[in-house]
Design an enzyme around this catalytic site. Structure first.
Site, PDB file in Angstrom:
ATOM      1  N   SER A   1      -7.244 -30.256  11.837  1.00  0.00           N
ATOM      2  CA  SER A   1      -7.648 -29.891  10.479  1.00  0.00           C
ATOM      3  C   SER A   1      -6.449 -29.815   9.543  1.00  0.00           C
ATOM      4  O   SER A   1      -6.515 -30.248   8.396  1.00  0.00           O
ATOM      5  CB  SER A   1      -8.397 -28.554  10.492  1.00  0.00           C
ATOM      6  OG  SER A   1      -9.617 -28.697  11.181  1.00  0.00           O
TER       7      SER A   1
ATOM      8  N   ARG B   1      -6.547 -31.858  22.785  1.00  0.00           N
ATOM      9  CA  ARG B   1      -6.042 -33.127  22.289  1.00  0.00           C
ATOM     10  C   ARG B   1      -4.794 -33.548  23.047  1.00  0.00           C
ATOM     11  O   ARG B   1      -4.586 -34.714  23.320  1.00  0.00           O
ATOM     12  CB  ARG B   1      -5.697 -33.030  20.801  1.00  0.00           C
ATOM     13  CG  ARG B   1      -6.877 -32.797  19.901  1.00  0.00           C
ATOM     14  CD  ARG B   1      -6.426 -32.418  18.536  1.00  0.00           C
ATOM     15  NE  ARG B   1      -5.669 -31.158  18.657  1.00  0.00           N
ATOM     16  CZ  ARG B   1      -5.250 -30.435  17.647  1.00  0.00           C
ATOM     17  NH1 ARG B   1      -5.466 -30.833  16.432  1.00  0.00           N
ATOM     18  NH2 ARG B   1      -4.592 -29.317  17.839  1.00  0.00           N
TER      19      ARG B   1
ATOM     20  N   LYS C   1      -6.811 -15.455   7.149  1.00  0.00           N
ATOM     21  CA  LYS C   1      -6.492 -16.804   6.685  1.00  0.00           C
ATOM     22  C   LYS C   1      -7.201 -17.108   5.379  1.00  0.00           C
ATOM     23  O   LYS C   1      -8.300 -16.620   5.121  1.00  0.00           O
ATOM     24  CB  LYS C   1      -6.896 -17.844   7.735  1.00  0.00           C
ATOM     25  CG  LYS C   1      -6.053 -17.787   8.991  1.00  0.00           C
ATOM     26  CD  LYS C   1      -6.360 -18.957   9.892  1.00  0.00           C
ATOM     27  CE  LYS C   1      -5.438 -18.953  11.103  1.00  0.00           C
ATOM     28  NZ  LYS C   1      -5.699 -20.094  11.978  1.00  0.00           N
TER      29      LYS C   1
ATOM     30  N   HIS D   1     -13.837 -32.943  16.283  1.00  0.00           N
ATOM     31  CA  HIS D   1     -14.809 -31.873  16.504  1.00  0.00           C
ATOM     32  C   HIS D   1     -16.181 -32.464  16.817  1.00  0.00           C
ATOM     33  O   HIS D   1     -16.851 -32.037  17.756  1.00  0.00           O
ATOM     34  CB  HIS D   1     -14.948 -30.981  15.261  1.00  0.00           C
ATOM     35  CG  HIS D   1     -13.739 -30.202  14.909  1.00  0.00           C
ATOM     36  ND1 HIS D   1     -13.219 -30.194  13.630  1.00  0.00           N
ATOM     37  CD2 HIS D   1     -12.947 -29.385  15.640  1.00  0.00           C
ATOM     38  CE1 HIS D   1     -12.164 -29.398  13.597  1.00  0.00           C
ATOM     39  NE2 HIS D   1     -11.963 -28.900  14.805  1.00  0.00           N
TER      40      HIS D   1
END
Length: 160
Positions: free
Chosen positions: A127, A89, A40, A16
């Site tokens: 993460s 990514r 979440k 990040h």
């Protein structure tokens, strides 16, 4: 030019930060927007994530951290940004991110999304991977800023 970089940042990783730094160099004004997603259960509160990010970007200029609920395009409109930044990514990220970018365009076609690939040495970071490594007692110092690593170690020591 003003760029919105949305995400959960739960936790913030060096991947990040790579994107934040590069966006800052290219666009000048970067807003890191932490999504407060009621569906979440986060590892860190919004307030703690804001503290973690502010601590980790203290050496950079032209960056601010906010939180928001709702649609990213609504947040982008509110802050009058020129672009939404999304990180990539791997090829699997591209499919998902492209779908989100197209959805955002159908909601507001004045909002453009740009993609930046993370540096290859950060391409394995997510993460969820960081949280899992920390949960099982692995070292995450090379994956996250020091404040985040400390917080993860503290949480996992409490849970033992």
């Amino acid at each position: 030019m003003k760029v919105l970089y949305p995400g959960s940042f739960d936790p913030l990783t060096y991947g990040h930060l790579d994107l934040v730094q590069r966006a800052s160099e290219r666009f000048g004004d970067v807003i890191i927007a932490i999504l407060d997603n009621p569906t979440k259960v986060p590892t860190f509160s919004i307030e703690r994530r804001i503290q973690q990010i502010n601590s980790s970007i203290s050496n950079l200029q032209g960056i601010r951290v906010i939180s928001y609920r709702g649609l990213t395009v609504q947040c982008a409109k509110k802050y009058k940004v020129d672009l939404i930044l999304r990180g990539l990514r791997a090829m699997s990220d591209f499919e998902y991110e492209l779908q989100i970018a197209h959805t955002n365009r159908t909601l507001d076609n004045s909002i453009e999304t740009i993609f930046l690939a993370t540096e290859s040495h950060h391409s394995f970071l997510s993460s969820s991977v960081v949280k899992e490594v920390a949960l099982f007692g692995g070292k995450v110092d090379h994956m996250v800023p020091p404040i985040v690593a400390t917080d993860l170690y503290q949480i996992n020591n409490k849970n033992k």
